[in-house]
Design a protein around this motif. Sequence first.
Motif, PDB file in Angstrom:
ATOM      1  N   THR A 107      46.077  -7.896 -10.356  1.00 57.84           N
ATOM      2  CA  THR A 107      45.847  -9.310  -9.821  1.00 57.84           C
ATOM      3  C   THR A 107      44.605 -10.025  -8.925  1.00 57.84           C
ATOM      4  O   THR A 107      43.941 -11.315  -8.811  1.00 57.84           O
ATOM      5  CB  THR A 107      46.909 -10.064  -9.926  1.00 57.84           C
ATOM      6  N   VAL A 108      44.896  -9.444  -8.084  1.00 57.46           N
ATOM      7  CA  VAL A 108      44.129  -9.638  -6.900  1.00 57.46           C
ATOM      8  C   VAL A 108      42.690  -7.905  -6.655  1.00 57.46           C
ATOM      9  O   VAL A 108      42.773  -6.972  -7.497  1.00 57.46           O
ATOM     10  CB  VAL A 108      44.744  -9.698  -5.469  1.00 57.46           C
ATOM     11  N   LYS A 109      41.706  -8.832  -5.673  1.00 55.19           N
ATOM     12  CA  LYS A 109      40.760  -7.683  -5.378  1.00 55.19           C
ATOM     13  C   LYS A 109      40.885  -8.152  -3.629  1.00 55.19           C
ATOM     14  O   LYS A 109      41.141  -9.106  -2.783  1.00 55.19           O
ATOM     15  CB  LYS A 109      39.609  -8.225  -6.060  1.00 55.19           C
ATOM     16  N   PRO A 110      39.689  -7.067  -3.079  1.00 56.94           N
ATOM     17  CA  PRO A 110      39.520  -7.403  -1.860  1.00 56.94           C
ATOM     18  C   PRO A 110      38.938  -8.315  -1.530  1.00 56.94           C
ATOM     19  O   PRO A 110      38.073  -9.645  -2.133  1.00 56.94           O
ATOM     20  CB  PRO A 110      38.604  -6.269  -0.972  1.00 56.94           C
ATOM     21  N   GLY A 111      39.664  -9.578  -0.609  1.00 57.69           N
ATOM     22  CA  GLY A 111      39.065 -10.402  -0.206  1.00 57.69           C
ATOM     23  C   GLY A 111      39.980 -11.560  -0.430  1.00 57.69           C
ATOM     24  O   GLY A 111      39.705 -12.408   0.362  1.00 57.69           O
ATOM     25  N   ASP A 112      40.779 -11.680  -1.051  1.00 58.79           N
ATOM     26  CA  ASP A 112      41.258 -12.594  -2.144  1.00 58.79           C
ATOM     27  C   ASP A 112      42.012 -13.124  -1.252  1.00 58.79           C
ATOM     28  O   ASP A 112      43.012 -12.400  -0.652  1.00 58.79           O
ATOM     29  CB  ASP A 112      42.185 -11.747  -3.416  1.00 58.79           C
ATOM     30  N   HIS A 113      42.400 -14.251  -1.174  1.00 59.33           N
ATOM     31  CA  HIS A 113      43.859 -14.863  -0.671  1.00 59.33           C
ATOM     32  C   HIS A 113      44.542 -14.923  -0.967  1.00 59.33           C
ATOM     33  O   HIS A 113      44.810 -15.186  -1.965  1.00 59.33           O
ATOM     34  CB  HIS A 113      43.747 -16.140   0.521  1.00 59.33           C
ATOM     35  N   VAL A 114      46.191 -15.192  -0.520  1.00 56.85           N
ATOM     36  CA  VAL A 114      47.589 -14.507  -1.279  1.00 56.85           C
ATOM     37  C   VAL A 114      48.457 -14.948  -0.459  1.00 56.85           C
ATOM     38  O   VAL A 114      48.477 -14.873   0.917  1.00 56.85           O
ATOM     39  CB  VAL A 114      47.824 -13.117  -2.006  1.00 56.85           C
ATOM     40  N   ASN A 115      49.204 -16.122  -1.247  1.00 59.52           N
ATOM     41  CA  ASN A 115      50.412 -16.642  -1.092  1.00 59.52           C
ATOM     42  C   ASN A 115      52.153 -15.249  -0.027  1.00 59.52           C
ATOM     43  O   ASN A 115      51.898 -14.866  -1.795  1.00 59.52           O
ATOM     44  CB  ASN A 115      50.361 -17.791  -0.969  1.00 59.52           C
ATOM     45  N   GLU A 116      52.961 -15.687   0.358  1.00 57.58           N
ATOM     46  CA  GLU A 116      53.851 -14.754  -0.169  1.00 57.58           C
ATOM     47  C   GLU A 116      54.642 -15.337  -1.098  1.00 57.58           C
ATOM     48  O   GLU A 116      54.871 -15.955  -1.738  1.00 57.58           O
ATOM     49  CB  GLU A 116      55.049 -15.834   1.401  1.00 57.58           C
ATOM     50  N   GLY A 117      54.616 -14.175  -1.763  1.00 54.99           N
ATOM     51  CA  GLY A 117      55.515 -14.186  -3.716  1.00 54.99           C
ATOM     52  C   GLY A 117      54.555 -14.517  -4.807  1.00 54.99           C
ATOM     53  O   GLY A 117      54.577 -14.234  -5.772  1.00 54.99           O
TER      54      GLY A 117
END
Length: 112
Positions: A58-68
Amino acid sequence: VSVVGQAYVVEVADGGDVQSVSAAPAPVQAAPAAPTAGAPAAGAPVPAPLAGNIFKVTVKPGDHVNEGDVIVILEAMKMETEVRAPRAGTVGEVQVAEGDKVAVGDSLLTLG
């Protein structure tokens, strides 16, 4: 399956009988690639919590994610398991793709 800190791979037959149990192989860690200009810095690996197939990334390089946040969905024994970000950060290298098979402890991606 993890028992007292030791990882094991357990194969279960359709009827629920245990077919085999073996120590999980140690994850193979490749040398980190040199970062390219504009690419996110390398970070800590996010390991697979169980053996299975990658159902969705569900993510790609450079994406910012939050804990959880859900970062990968694994499929094992016809059940989907959401792998969530252990902390907030920026996704570095995504090391798996949909359809890949992973073992316990294999690195799914890096999180900087």
